[in-house]
Every structure is written in C-alpha cells, then in structure tokens.
Design a protein around this motif. Sequence first.
Motif, PDB file in Angstrom:
ATOM      1  N   PHE A   1       0.828  -1.204   0.000  1.00  0.00           N
ATOM      2  CA  PHE A   1       0.000   0.000   0.000  1.00  0.00           C
ATOM      3  C   PHE A   1       0.866   1.259   0.000  1.00  0.00           C
ATOM      4  O   PHE A   1       0.539   2.247  -0.658  1.00  0.00           O
ATOM      5  CB  PHE A   1      -0.953   0.011   1.192  1.00  0.00           C
ATOM      6  CG  PHE A   1      -1.984  -1.091   1.165  1.00  0.00           C
ATOM      7  CD1 PHE A   1      -2.323  -1.726  -0.018  1.00  0.00           C
ATOM      8  CD2 PHE A   1      -2.616  -1.497   2.332  1.00  0.00           C
ATOM      9  CE1 PHE A   1      -3.272  -2.746  -0.052  1.00  0.00           C
ATOM     10  CE2 PHE A   1      -3.570  -2.507   2.315  1.00  0.00           C
ATOM     11  CZ  PHE A   1      -3.898  -3.128   1.124  1.00  0.00           C
TER      12      PHE A   1
ATOM     13  N   ALA B   1       0.859   4.084  -2.926  1.00  0.00           N
ATOM     14  CA  ALA B   1       0.703   5.507  -2.612  1.00  0.00           C
ATOM     15  C   ALA B   1       1.850   6.314  -3.215  1.00  0.00           C
ATOM     16  O   ALA B   1       1.645   7.421  -3.743  1.00  0.00           O
ATOM     17  CB  ALA B   1       0.644   5.707  -1.101  1.00  0.00           C
TER      18      ALA B   1
ATOM     19  N   TYR C   1      -8.521  -2.352  -3.294  1.00  0.00           N
ATOM     20  CA  TYR C   1      -7.064  -2.173  -3.314  1.00  0.00           C
ATOM     21  C   TYR C   1      -6.712  -0.717  -3.602  1.00  0.00           C
ATOM     22  O   TYR C   1      -5.850  -0.123  -2.953  1.00  0.00           O
ATOM     23  CB  TYR C   1      -6.550  -3.089  -4.410  1.00  0.00           C
ATOM     24  CG  TYR C   1      -5.071  -3.287  -4.599  1.00  0.00           C
ATOM     25  CD1 TYR C   1      -4.287  -3.931  -3.649  1.00  0.00           C
ATOM     26  CD2 TYR C   1      -4.484  -2.910  -5.807  1.00  0.00           C
ATOM     27  CE1 TYR C   1      -2.944  -4.170  -3.887  1.00  0.00           C
ATOM     28  CE2 TYR C   1      -3.147  -3.155  -6.057  1.00  0.00           C
ATOM     29  CZ  TYR C   1      -2.369  -3.790  -5.089  1.00  0.00           C
ATOM     30  OH  TYR C   1      -1.050  -4.035  -5.333  1.00  0.00           O
TER      31      TYR C   1
ATOM     32  N   ALA D   1      -7.351   1.407  -0.560  1.00  0.00           N
ATOM     33  CA  ALA D   1      -6.244   1.342   0.398  1.00  0.00           C
ATOM     34  C   ALA D   1      -5.105   2.246  -0.055  1.00  0.00           C
ATOM     35  O   ALA D   1      -4.468   2.914   0.771  1.00  0.00           O
ATOM     36  CB  ALA D   1      -5.771  -0.098   0.549  1.00  0.00           C
ATOM     37  N   ALA D   2      -4.826   2.265  -1.358  1.00  0.00           N
ATOM     38  CA  ALA D   2      -3.768   3.133  -1.887  1.00  0.00           C
ATOM     39  C   ALA D   2      -4.107   4.598  -1.651  1.00  0.00           C
ATOM     40  O   ALA D   2      -3.242   5.401  -1.252  1.00  0.00           O
ATOM     41  CB  ALA D   2      -3.558   2.867  -3.374  1.00  0.00           C
TER      42      ALA D   2
ATOM     43  N   ARG E   1      -3.796   5.383   2.113  1.00  0.00           N
ATOM     44  CA  ARG E   1      -2.386   5.455   2.520  1.00  0.00           C
ATOM     45  C   ARG E   1      -1.741   6.761   2.038  1.00  0.00           C
ATOM     46  O   ARG E   1      -0.969   7.385   2.778  1.00  0.00           O
ATOM     47  CB  ARG E   1      -1.631   4.245   1.981  1.00  0.00           C
ATOM     48  CG  ARG E   1      -0.141   4.239   2.280  1.00  0.00           C
ATOM     49  CD  ARG E   1       0.193   4.204   3.780  1.00  0.00           C
ATOM     50  NE  ARG E   1       1.632   4.325   3.961  1.00  0.00           N
ATOM     51  CZ  ARG E   1       2.467   3.280   4.049  1.00  0.00           C
ATOM     52  NH1 ARG E   1       1.980   2.033   3.998  1.00  0.00           N
ATOM     53  NH2 ARG E   1       3.771   3.467   4.203  1.00  0.00           N
TER      54      ARG E   1
ATOM     55  N   GLY F   1      -7.458  -2.985   3.523  1.00  0.00           N
ATOM     56  CA  GLY F   1      -6.643  -2.490   4.629  1.00  0.00           C
ATOM     57  C   GLY F   1      -7.417  -2.055   5.849  1.00  0.00           C
ATOM     58  O   GLY F   1      -6.864  -1.401   6.720  1.00  0.00           O
TER      59      GLY F   1
ATOM     60  N   MET G   1      -0.328  -3.455   6.239  1.00  0.00           N
ATOM     61  CA  MET G   1      -1.493  -3.457   5.354  1.00  0.00           C
ATOM     62  C   MET G   1      -2.804  -3.271   6.104  1.00  0.00           C
ATOM     63  O   MET G   1      -3.860  -3.154   5.466  1.00  0.00           O
ATOM     64  CB  MET G   1      -1.526  -4.753   4.538  1.00  0.00           C
ATOM     65  CG  MET G   1      -0.390  -4.874   3.545  1.00  0.00           C
ATOM     66  SD  MET G   1      -0.403  -6.433   2.616  1.00  0.00           S
ATOM     67  CE  MET G   1      -1.818  -6.174   1.534  1.00  0.00           C
TER      68      MET G   1
ATOM     69  N   LEU H   1      -4.575  -0.639   7.810  1.00  0.00           N
ATOM     70  CA  LEU H   1      -4.469   0.803   8.007  1.00  0.00           C
ATOM     71  C   LEU H   1      -5.205   1.273   9.254  1.00  0.00           C
ATOM     72  O   LEU H   1      -4.974   2.398   9.711  1.00  0.00           O
ATOM     73  CB  LEU H   1      -4.999   1.518   6.763  1.00  0.00           C
ATOM     74  CG  LEU H   1      -4.228   1.195   5.471  1.00  0.00           C
ATOM     75  CD1 LEU H   1      -4.884   1.865   4.269  1.00  0.00           C
ATOM     76  CD2 LEU H   1      -2.769   1.612   5.581  1.00  0.00           C
TER      77      LEU H   1
END
Length: 288
Positions: free
Chosen positions: A81, A85, A107, A110-111, A114, A133, A215, A217
């Motif tokens: 992640f 980012a 996914y 989450a990116a 982050r 995450g 992972m 968060l």
Amino acid sequence: MSTTATARTERRVQVGRRELFVTEAGAGAPVVLLHGGGPGATGASNYARNLDALAERFRVIVPDLPGYGASSKDIDFSDPFGDLALAVRGLLDALDVERAHLVGNSYGGAAALRLALDRPDRVDRMILMGPGGIGTTRGLPTAGLSCLLGYYGGDGPSREKIETFIRDYLVHDASSVPDELIDLRYAASIQPEVVASPPLRRPSGPAALRTLWRMDLTRDPRLARCEVPTLVVWGADDKVNRPSGGPRLASTMKDCDLYLMANTGHWAQWERADQFNDLAVSYLRGEQ
C-alpha cells in the motif's frame, strides 16, 4: 445523471522506476480513479460506468496501478500500500498536479487512504468504496478475499475461476456483469509477467507479519488525525471486504461520512453506477 461519451487520451507516463498506463478525460479539478486488485483489473474497466459521468465535471485521471494492465509490473511486496501511494504521488508529480481528489475501490481505496495518511497536503477530497486495509489482521479472510488470493494457486488461472470470483463474490447481481467483461479480465490476468509474479498475494516469508500489520491501516495512529474529507461507500452485501469496515472508518476519522448501499456487493461503482455517479459528483464538488 445523463452522460455522453467524452474524448479520452491514453499514454504511458514515466513515474520513477516504472511506467504507468493512464487514461484521461474531461477538464476541471483533477480526480484520480484507483481500481481494485482483483485478477485482470484495469483502471478503464473498473470505472467503465463512471468515467464519462465524472469527466463532465472534472479532469479524470485513471491509471493502471503497478502490476496491472499496461503498467509496469514492479511492486514492493514488503509494503504494497505504501508503494502504491508512492506511485500515485509520483504520477501527480509527473502530471504537474499539486492536489487531487482520490476515488479508490478496494485495493485502490487502500492506496488512496495510505496516500492521504502519508501526504494529506496532496489530497483534496476522497471517496473510498469497500477499501482494503480495514481490519485485515482481525479475523480470517472473507470467502471473497480467499477466492481472489487463490486465483493463481492450485491449477493456476482459468476463465472459470475468474468468472466465479466476479459473479459469486464481486457483485450482488451476477447478471449485471457481461461475458465480455469476464473475457477482458481473464485475458489481462494471464499476461506472462503477471502469472510469474501476481500483484496481489498473501504475504509470506520472515517479514510476513510486519507486512500484514502495514497493510492494516486501522492500526496506523495517523488515521485518527487524518483531516481529509472522506466519503466511504460500502455495499451491504460485500463478500470481499467486510462492510463493518465502514463504521470503523466513520468513527475513527475526523471528517468521514458513510453511505451503505443495499443489495450491492464489492463493486458499488458498477452495480449502482447512476446513484454512485450522482453521489460522487456532489461530494467532490463540496455540495454535501
């Protein structure tokens, strides 16, 4: 919201050590759409029902994330992640975009989150749909996530396996997904580089526990301090990432609204496209 097809451009953008394949459309405040991590995912296919609607009001930037589609396949698996980012921030730099709205599914969610934790100064507003995450180290994986992570295992990838993942786990209404999309996803999932090194995998090796914690968060203390205005959209029938993650984010983040969609799976922006598009435009324009 009625939409018309907008002119699109496609190109490869050099971002550090990698090239990212990027689709763009529209003009105005920049909005970056970040796709999910299922087998064969790409930016344009993930947001096929949203890109034109958003491009009527915004400059829409849709990358294939590292490891997917026509982008470079290089990923840092020790901190995926964080690496995603970094790639998105590098893309903003390459496009001379100082701040952007982020829209992320799974996914890609989450990116986006982050990046908002690492560099909140680069993020204007954020919409997260069933983001990854969120509580990933708390309990066993869902059936949908297990199916996703097992796609390249056993006998290897197949059209039957990807159809099962998409129709049984990704959406609430299996009939909403045409055969053509499954064919497209399957073809993308069996690129030799992808089969040799799948972009989304279970952490393994001596550092696996550390990677798992990175992972999740919700274990990051910065989450409670994050002031980026955030809208979390979650399908009540999500079988990949548990809908309980929505209230967890809403109760932890400083400025987070939650919208739960009934009779909707993990792919809210696809199954409820018209409703999602109206909601997204309104939120990103600061109208709610």
